[in-house]
Design a protein around this motif. Structure first.
Motif, PDB file in Angstrom:
ATOM      1  N   GLN A  68      32.620  55.537  13.066  1.00 35.23           N
ATOM      2  CA  GLN A  68      32.237  56.399  11.954  1.00 35.23           C
ATOM      3  C   GLN A  68      31.604  57.643  12.534  1.00 35.23           C
ATOM      4  O   GLN A  68      30.603  57.554  13.257  1.00 35.23           O
ATOM      5  CB  GLN A  68      31.265  55.672  11.027  1.00 35.23           C
ATOM      6  N   MET A  69      32.164  58.792  12.209  1.00 36.78           N
ATOM      7  CA  MET A  69      31.683  60.061  12.764  1.00 36.78           C
ATOM      8  C   MET A  69      31.199  60.956  11.632  1.00 36.78           C
ATOM      9  O   MET A  69      31.979  61.318  10.749  1.00 36.78           O
ATOM     10  CB  MET A  69      32.802  60.757  13.554  1.00 36.78           C
ATOM     11  N   ASN A  70      29.927  61.263  11.654  1.00 35.13           N
ATOM     12  CA  ASN A  70      29.316  62.133  10.641  1.00 35.13           C
ATOM     13  C   ASN A  70      28.805  63.412  11.288  1.00 35.13           C
ATOM     14  O   ASN A  70      28.662  63.492  12.506  1.00 35.13           O
ATOM     15  CB  ASN A  70      28.162  61.411   9.960  1.00 35.13           C
ATOM     16  N   SER A  71      28.533  64.398  10.468  1.00 32.39           N
ATOM     17  CA  SER A  71      27.983  65.682  10.932  1.00 32.39           C
ATOM     18  C   SER A  71      28.781  66.219  12.118  1.00 32.39           C
ATOM     19  O   SER A  71      28.219  66.614  13.143  1.00 32.39           O
ATOM     20  CB  SER A  71      26.506  65.513  11.317  1.00 32.39           C
ATOM     21  N   LEU A  72      30.068  66.221  11.954  1.00 29.66           N
ATOM     22  CA  LEU A  72      30.951  66.620  13.058  1.00 29.66           C
ATOM     23  C   LEU A  72      30.758  68.082  13.433  1.00 29.66           C
ATOM     24  O   LEU A  72      30.502  68.938  12.567  1.00 29.66           O
ATOM     25  CB  LEU A  72      32.404  66.340  12.694  1.00 29.66           C
ATOM     26  N   LYS A  73      30.887  68.332  14.726  1.00 25.68           N
ATOM     27  CA  LYS A  73      30.712  69.663  15.278  1.00 25.68           C
ATOM     28  C   LYS A  73      32.000  70.094  15.985  1.00 25.68           C
ATOM     29  O   LYS A  73      32.783  69.244  16.416  1.00 25.68           O
ATOM     30  CB  LYS A  73      29.575  69.660  16.303  1.00 25.68           C
ATOM     31  N   PRO A  74      32.208  71.383  16.134  1.00 30.50           N
ATOM     32  CA  PRO A  74      33.420  71.832  16.844  1.00 30.50           C
ATOM     33  C   PRO A  74      33.539  71.224  18.240  1.00 30.50           C
ATOM     34  O   PRO A  74      34.659  70.943  18.696  1.00 30.50           O
ATOM     35  CB  PRO A  74      33.229  73.344  16.904  1.00 30.50           C
TER      36      PRO A  74
END
Length: 121
Positions: free
Chosen positions: A80-86
């Motif tokens: 689960q990946m949240n607050s993804l960044k470039p």
């Protein structure tokens, strides 16, 4: 042995994605599991791992944002990946190993095919 990763895609910064890795041909509950990623021009890195006993570890850059989990009944690994960044943009790979040391060392017994995650506005 097959580790089938899925769930990648294009997401805006701050968004979320959940990756899945369906395992077959191995005794899933007897394997330590990991998610790796490789960004363009960079080395592959271990992002998160979960042991047979359920202990979890994360690379510092994803702590508090990513959660690794496993469902032994469904032979499936999740990220689960949240607050993804470039800077999370990469091809993500799942992997399995009998020994956690080989997961940590980047030498797991089995690799899945990658799934591409692109974080961009």
């Amino acid at each position: 042995v097959q580790l089938q990763a899925s769930g990648g895609g294009l997401v805006q910064p701050g968004g979320s994605l959940t990756l899945s890795c369906a395992a077959s041909g191995i005794i899933f509950r007897a394997n330590n599991m990991g998610w790796y990623r490789q960004a363009p021009g960079k080395q592959r890195e271990l992002v998160a791992s979960v042991t047979i006993g359920g202990s979890k570890n994360y690379v510092d850059s994803v702590k508090g944002r990513f959660t690794i989990s496993r469902d032994n009944a469904k032979n499936t690994l999740f990220l689960q990946m949240n607050s993804l960044k470039p800077e999370d943009t990469a091809i993500y790979y799942c992997a399995a190993a009998r020994a956690i040391s080989t997961v940590v060392d980047g030498r797991p017994d089995y690799w899945g095919q990658g799934t591409l995650v692109t974080v961009s506005s």
